[in-house]
Write a protein that holds these residues in place. Structure first.
Motif, PDB file in Angstrom:
ATOM      1  N   MET A   1       0.834  -1.170   0.000  1.00  0.00           N
ATOM      2  CA  MET A   1       0.000   0.000   0.000  1.00  0.00           C
ATOM      3  C   MET A   1       0.885   1.242   0.000  1.00  0.00           C
ATOM      4  N   GLY A   2       0.389   2.275  -0.640  1.00  0.00           N
ATOM      5  CA  GLY A   2       1.116   3.530  -0.659  1.00  0.00           C
ATOM      6  C   GLY A   2       0.176   4.705  -0.827  1.00  0.00           C
ATOM      7  N   PRO A   3       0.544   5.835  -0.293  1.00  0.00           N
ATOM      8  CA  PRO A   3      -0.304   7.021  -0.405  1.00  0.00           C
ATOM      9  C   PRO A   3      -0.100   7.759  -1.721  1.00  0.00           C
ATOM     10  N   ARG A   4      -1.091   8.522  -2.096  1.00  0.00           N
ATOM     11  CA  ARG A   4      -1.019   9.397  -3.270  1.00  0.00           C
ATOM     12  C   ARG A   4      -1.149  10.822  -2.755  1.00  0.00           C
ATOM     13  N   ILE A   5      -0.166  11.634  -3.053  1.00  0.00           N
ATOM     14  CA  ILE A   5      -0.181  13.019  -2.599  1.00  0.00           C
ATOM     15  C   ILE A   5      -0.120  13.961  -3.796  1.00  0.00           C
ATOM     16  N   SER A   6      -0.560  15.198  -3.594  1.00  0.00           N
ATOM     17  CA  SER A   6      -0.621  16.187  -4.672  1.00  0.00           C
ATOM     18  C   SER A   6      -0.074  17.527  -4.210  1.00  0.00           C
ATOM     19  N   PRO A   7       1.205  17.626  -3.918  1.00  0.00           N
ATOM     20  CA  PRO A   7       1.748  18.900  -3.435  1.00  0.00           C
ATOM     21  C   PRO A   7       1.759  19.979  -4.511  1.00  0.00           C
ATOM     22  N   GLY A   8       1.309  21.145  -4.128  1.00  0.00           N
ATOM     23  CA  GLY A   8       1.363  22.279  -5.045  1.00  0.00           C
ATOM     24  C   GLY A   8       0.272  22.314  -6.085  1.00  0.00           C
ATOM     25  N   ASN A  12      -9.541  22.591  -7.429  1.00  0.00           N
ATOM     26  CA  ASN A  12     -10.609  23.015  -6.519  1.00  0.00           C
ATOM     27  C   ASN A  12     -10.198  24.199  -5.655  1.00  0.00           C
ATOM     28  N   ASP A  13      -9.398  25.081  -6.206  1.00  0.00           N
ATOM     29  CA  ASP A  13      -8.954  26.295  -5.512  1.00  0.00           C
ATOM     30  C   ASP A  13      -8.134  26.023  -4.255  1.00  0.00           C
ATOM     31  N   ILE A  14      -7.441  24.896  -4.219  1.00  0.00           N
ATOM     32  CA  ILE A  14      -6.570  24.597  -3.073  1.00  0.00           C
ATOM     33  C   ILE A  14      -5.378  25.541  -3.111  1.00  0.00           C
ATOM     34  N   LEU A  38       5.261   5.610  -2.935  1.00  0.00           N
ATOM     35  CA  LEU A  38       4.651   6.934  -2.813  1.00  0.00           C
ATOM     36  C   LEU A  38       4.256   7.348  -4.217  1.00  0.00           C
ATOM     37  N   HIS A  39       2.995   7.737  -4.395  1.00  0.00           N
ATOM     38  CA  HIS A  39       2.494   8.185  -5.695  1.00  0.00           C
ATOM     39  C   HIS A  39       2.316   9.689  -5.624  1.00  0.00           C
ATOM     40  N   LEU A  40       3.048  10.405  -6.446  1.00  0.00           N
ATOM     41  CA  LEU A  40       3.007  11.865  -6.423  1.00  0.00           C
ATOM     42  C   LEU A  40       2.325  12.396  -7.672  1.00  0.00           C
ATOM     43  N   MET A  41       1.244  13.150  -7.467  1.00  0.00           N
ATOM     44  CA  MET A  41       0.602  13.896  -8.545  1.00  0.00           C
ATOM     45  C   MET A  41       1.319  15.231  -8.603  1.00  0.00           C
ATOM     46  N   GLU A  42       2.169  15.379  -9.582  1.00  0.00           N
ATOM     47  CA  GLU A  42       3.037  16.548  -9.650  1.00  0.00           C
ATOM     48  C   GLU A  42       2.261  17.822  -9.965  1.00  0.00           C
ATOM     49  N   LEU A  62       5.468   8.635 -10.154  1.00  0.00           N
ATOM     50  CA  LEU A  62       5.221  10.028 -10.515  1.00  0.00           C
ATOM     51  C   LEU A  62       4.183  10.133 -11.617  1.00  0.00           C
ATOM     52  N   ASN A  63       3.170  10.957 -11.381  1.00  0.00           N
ATOM     53  CA  ASN A  63       2.237  11.350 -12.418  1.00  0.00           C
ATOM     54  C   ASN A  63       2.664  12.766 -12.796  1.00  0.00           C
ATOM     55  N   PRO A  64       3.414  12.912 -13.891  1.00  0.00           N
ATOM     56  CA  PRO A  64       4.032  14.199 -14.200  1.00  0.00           C
ATOM     57  C   PRO A  64       3.035  15.282 -14.585  1.00  0.00           C
ATOM     58  N   PHE A  65       3.385  16.510 -14.257  1.00  0.00           N
ATOM     59  CA  PHE A  65       2.581  17.677 -14.618  1.00  0.00           C
ATOM     60  C   PHE A  65       2.896  18.032 -16.060  1.00  0.00           C
TER      61      PHE A  65
END
Length: 139
Positions: A1-8, A12-14, A38-42, A62-65
């Protein structure tokens, strides 16, 4: 298991005042849990991604931006240069019926009969890898 995070990300106006400090502290805590990945939404800040990659001791997905474009095969260079261990692609690359840039049929086509016009949208069950019609509504 691993988390998915979306820094930056600003979906939704975050708005985050200091994503570098916040996510560095988060990764310190998560690293102690011995997670599989760790899954990062860039977000648009690639330098933040690089700092978080250095801080993460395990597998980094990495899910690249690439806004406004979709991620394509060129994202594989992120694995080759060490920016990520794996690259995540969204529905445009995993068999979504509208995706046709490769000239091949999607890997996971949805039968037309499964979603006739003016009916509830199809749902996918956890136990089956095929489209099922949505249950009738109880109006």
């Amino acid at each position: 298991m691993g988390p998915r995070i979306s820094p930056g990300n600003v979906y939704n106006d975050i708005s985050e005042d200091d994503p570098t400090e916040v996510y560095a502290a988060l990764l310190d805590r998560l690293a102690a849990l011995d997670l599989a990945y760790l899954h990062l939404m860039e977000g648009p800040d690639r330098s933040l991604t690089a700092r978080l990659r250095k801080a993460w001791p395990g597998t980094f997905v990495l899910n690249p931006f690439t806004y406004p474009d979709a991620s394509g095969p060129d994202a594989q260079t992120l694995v080759e240069d060490g920016s990520a261990d794996m690259v995540a692609y969204g529905a445009l690359r995993t068999g979504s019926p509208p995706f046709r840039s490769s000239g091949r049929k999607p890997a996971n086509p949805r039968p037309a009969a499964a979603h006739p016009p003016h009916t509830a949208p199809p749902v996918r069950t956890r136990t089956e890898n095929r489209w099922q019609p949505a249950p009738p509504s109880r109006r």
